[in-house]
Every structure is written in C-alpha cells, then in structure tokens.
Design an enzyme around this catalytic site. Structure first.
Site, short mmCIF file in Angstrom:
data_model
loop_
_atom_site.label_atom_id
_atom_site.label_comp_id
_atom_site.label_asym_id
_atom_site.label_seq_id
_atom_site.Cartn_x
_atom_site.Cartn_y
_atom_site.Cartn_z
N GLY A 72 -35.24 -23.58 69.06
CA GLY A 72 -36.55 -23.85 69.65
C GLY A 72 -36.45 -24.23 71.11
O GLY A 72 -37.30 -23.86 71.93
N ASN A 151 -44.06 -33.22 66.39
CA ASN A 151 -42.92 -33.47 65.50
C ASN A 151 -42.90 -34.88 64.93
O ASN A 151 -42.40 -35.11 63.85
CB ASN A 151 -41.60 -33.19 66.22
N GLN A 181 -42.92 -27.05 65.03
CA GLN A 181 -43.27 -27.90 63.87
C GLN A 181 -44.47 -27.38 63.11
O GLN A 181 -44.88 -28.00 62.13
CB GLN A 181 -43.50 -29.35 64.32
N SER A 201 -38.33 -22.23 65.59
CA SER A 201 -36.91 -22.51 65.36
C SER A 201 -36.62 -22.40 63.87
O SER A 201 -37.30 -23.05 63.05
CB SER A 201 -36.61 -23.92 65.86
N GLY A 202 -35.61 -21.59 63.50
CA GLY A 202 -35.34 -21.31 62.10
C GLY A 202 -35.02 -22.52 61.24
O GLY A 202 -35.45 -22.61 60.09
N HIS A 203 -34.28 -23.50 61.82
CA HIS A 203 -33.81 -24.60 60.96
C HIS A 203 -34.90 -25.57 60.54
O HIS A 203 -34.66 -26.48 59.75
CB HIS A 203 -32.62 -25.34 61.61
N THR A 239 -24.37 -10.31 72.28
CA THR A 239 -24.38 -9.63 70.99
C THR A 239 -25.20 -10.42 69.97
O THR A 239 -25.05 -11.64 69.87
CB THR A 239 -22.92 -9.44 70.49
N CYS A 327 -33.71 -36.20 68.37
CA CYS A 327 -33.04 -36.35 69.66
C CYS A 327 -33.18 -37.76 70.21
O CYS A 327 -32.37 -38.21 71.00
CB CYS A 327 -33.61 -35.38 70.68
N1 PLP Z 1 -40.08 -28.42 69.60
C1 PLP Z 1 -40.37 -29.31 68.65
C2 PLP Z 1 -41.80 -29.70 68.44
C3 PLP Z 1 -39.36 -29.86 67.86
O1 PLP Z 1 -39.66 -30.75 66.91
C4 PLP Z 1 -38.03 -29.46 68.11
C5 PLP Z 1 -36.92 -30.06 67.33
O2 PLP Z 1 -37.05 -31.11 66.73
C6 PLP Z 1 -37.78 -28.52 69.10
C7 PLP Z 1 -38.82 -28.02 69.83
C8 PLP Z 1 -36.39 -28.07 69.41
O3 PLP Z 1 -35.92 -27.21 68.43
P1 PLP Z 1 -34.36 -26.92 68.32
O4 PLP Z 1 -33.73 -28.10 67.71
O5 PLP Z 1 -34.27 -25.71 67.43
O6 PLP Z 1 -33.89 -26.64 69.68
#
Ligand code: PLP
Length: 393
Positions: A72, A151, A181, A201-203, A239, A327
């Site tokens: 993301g 988030n 989110q 973001s996939g995870h 790649t 984070c």
């Molecule tokens: N944007 C939001 C709202 C998020 O909650 C997060 C991750 O917590 C991100 C961006 C960043 O995503 P990534 O961890 O895949 O870089």
C-alpha cells in the site's frame, strides 16, 4: 494458550486457499513472464487473470487500469509522486490530518521540496470537514489525497463526494484514494466515481505481505518512480512477482465474494465485542461513534489506563490487538488520528483498536468480553488515578 487475533487492520492471515493457489508458481510454473517460451506464457497469462480479478475488485472499467506494486505504501508513493512529477508549476497539495504515514510522510517530504500542503481536519467522531476542503481547492491544487477508511477508527470517508467537490472546483486536480483499509470490507466501485488513482494492499485482505495494486483511471498520466524494464506498462519496472500477484488475484476474488459476510457476520461480531466491553467496563468509551464505519473495526478508550499496558496484559491472555497503526505502536506518542479527533486526554493514551476478519469466531469475542473486565479492574488498581477510577475499583 489460545490465541485470539484481533489485529487484522495491521495484517491478516493468508487464506489457505490463496496459499494453495500460489504454490505452483514457486515450484513448476516459475517462468519469467517476459520470455517467449510456453512456461513464460503460463505466468504471463496468470498475471493477466489476476489483473482481471483485481480490476473487478476495484470496480474498474478495465484490467489495463491496474498496476501491481509491492504494498500500500508503494501504491501511495507511486500515485502521489508520479502525479506531481507531471504537474509542472502547480505546487499545492491537500490531504487529511488522519491519513496513514505513507501519505502524511510523503507529503512532509514534498513540503521540503517546496510544495504547499493543507491538511483537512475531522470532528470528534472522526468525520471529515468537507467545507474546509471546498475552501482549499484552487487552480493551483495539483493533488488531493484522501483515505477511503481510517486504519485506526474504521471511519469511512466519502471519497466519491470528495472527488466530485474537487473536480467541480478544478477538473485538473488529481484525486488519489488510499483504499487499503476499505478493500475487502466495503464494496469498491471506482468506475462510477471521479477518482483518478486508488491504492490497495494484499496483506490487509488475506493475500501475503509484499503485494499491492494501484488503480490508474484510463487517460490519467503518471510518471514511474521505479524505472527500468517495460513491465507494468513501463510504470513499475522489475520482473513481476508472479506467485504474489496470483495470490492477490485469488484473495481479491475471495474478498469480493465475502463482502456480504463482512457486512453482516463480521459486523455482528464486532458489535458484540463493542457492546460486551462498553456495557461491562465503566471507564470504556467508544472512539469514533460515526455510523459510517467499516464492519470489522472498533477503537475503544479505557480512561486513565495506559494503552501499552493493556496491550501487554492482553498479550499475556493470548489476545492480539493494537493501540494505533502497526507503524506507530511501539511508540508512546498518542495516535495522530485520535488527537485530530480531539479525543479527551483521559482516554487518548488508553485507546485500543480491535479489528476482526472473516476468520474471527464468536468464541474469540466471548473470550475477550469475558476476560477484559477483570483485566481492566486489575490495571485500575495499579493506576496512579485512583480517585478518577474509584467507580470501577
Ligand atoms: N494505508 C493505510 C490506511 C494503512 O492502514 C496501511 C497499513 O497499515 C497502509 C496504507 C500501508 O500499507 P502497506 O503496509 O501495505 O504498505
């Protein structure tokens, strides 16, 4: 000890179906999609199929509008920096005070390069002040970035409306939406909006960590931030990460098929958790009471008790939660989101985010609501705020 995982906004378990779908692309189907032999055609076609699935997930018009990224944060950087590279002399950019650091810190970097930035505020429910936005957009505004869902609180932001407001004032201003989110929790329908760019973001929806995507509306130009080969329409050289792209395609399809389950069952469990805590713990208060919230998230303040202390004790009970975004947890700085919402200082330091997923079970929620009242009481006894907490001791 049992583990109850309620930190799905930080990251999610990879769905076992996703793992199975990815495995052949590590073992026998490993050809470089740019090569010309059959083994390469297989991976090339697998990427095309995943791109279709991700395009459907965004509600895009065409798979040509999708670029795969690594996460993301990369999607946001690519959208923001890639757009501004082509905006010439326009140096005004707008975002909100409650964005993820991948947007806020990118804006801070851009400030050092001479961009003038404005940050829109939120009210005490976490809702955006769109009047503020109307007054800020001008002919010099190159870009507006807004998240689709927060988030930390789960508050949903009206990005469709935001894009309309922005384009009405200045049709040339680009709009980027951080939908990290929102993806997998609420339906995305980007083609019916005026949004130019949207990142996911996939995870966060049961694909692995290390894969993301950026929607770029057909006709929208950005410059690449990673230059090199011609991959991803020469917008993101390198790649392709075939197994992860395939995994993300699969996860996107599964998430889309589970949107009703998210909106009903996950929401029911979230509400059960919220009610169980709020009705049994006297110093608990709900942060962001807005009705517009993603179904899986709740953020609860426990007045006069330190959030990190609660997290440590929850961990001892096998409960994984968070006191902010992944984070920022680990730092004792109160959350910038709760500060922007003017959350009272009494619970600013004691707020916990619980985030569920389609893998959360009712017995997980019962375990938390059964154990938390005694835990908070125990922590209240060692709190320096004995007078303020006398009602729960
Ligand atoms: N944007 C939001 C709202 C998020 O909650 C997060 C991750 O917590 C991100 C961006 C960043 O995503 P990534 O961890 O895949 O870089």
């Amino acid at each position: 000890m049992r583990t109850v995982y309620l930190d799905n906004n930080a990251t999610t378990m990879v769905d076992p179906i996703v793992v199975e779908t990815m495995l052949p692309y590590f073992k026998e189907k490993y050809g470089n999609p740019s090569s010309i032999y059959e083994m390469a055609h297989i991976t090339h076609d697998a990427i095309s199929e995943a791109r279709e699935k991700v395009a459907n997930f965004f509600g895009a018009n065409s798979s040509k509008e999708i670029i795969f990224t690594s996460c993301g944060s990369e999607s946001a950087n690519m959208a923001i920096r890639g757009t501004l590279d082509l905006c010439g002399t326009k140096k005004h950019i707008i975002t909100t005070k409650v964005e993820h650091p991948c947007v806020l810190n990118t804006y801070k970097e851009l400030e050092k390069k001479g961009y003038k930035t404005d940050y829109i505020g939120v009210d005490d429910n976490g809702e955006l002040n769109l009047d503020e936005l109307k007054n800020l957009v001008s002919k010099d505004t190159a870009l507006v970035s807004i998240m689709a869902a927060n988030n930390e609180t789960g508050a949903i932001y009206p990005y469709e409306k935001t894009a309309e407001i922005v384009k009405e004032i200045n049709p040339d201003t680009k709009v980027f939406v951080d939908a990290v989110q929102a993806a997998g929790k609420i339906k995305l329908d980007v083609k019916n909006t005026k949004v130019d760019l949207m990142g996911i973001s996939g995870h966060k929806f049961h694909a692995p960590k290390g894969i993301g995507a950026l929607y770029i509306k057909s006709g929208t130009m950005i410059s690449p931030i990673i230059t090199g080969g011609h991959q991803e329409r020469a917008l993101r050289a390198g790649t392709e990460n075939v197994p992860y792209i395939v995994g993300m395609g699969c996860a996107a399809e599964l998430a889309q098929n589970n949107l009703d389950y998210e909106g009903n069952e996950v929401k029911r469990l979230r509400n059960m958790l919220e009610e169980g805590i709020l009705s049994n713990i006297k110093n608990a208060r709900l942060n962001s009471r807005t009705k517009l919230r993603v179904p899986n998230t709740t953020n609860i303040g426990f007045e006069y008790i330190e959030g990190e202390l609660i997290l440590l004790h929850l961990d001892e009970l096998g409960i994984c939660a968070s006191s902010g975004s992944a984070c920022t947890s680990g730092s004792l700085e109160p959350s910038h989101v709760l500060r922007a919402m003017k959350t009272p200082f009494t619970s600013l330091h004691g707020s916990i985010r619980f985030s569920l997923s389609r893998f959360t079970k009712e017995e997980d929620i019962k375990y938390v609501t059964d154990t938390m009242p005694a835990l908070i009481k125990k922590l209240a006894k060692i709190s320096p705020f004995q007078k303020e907490l006398s009602n729960i001791l």
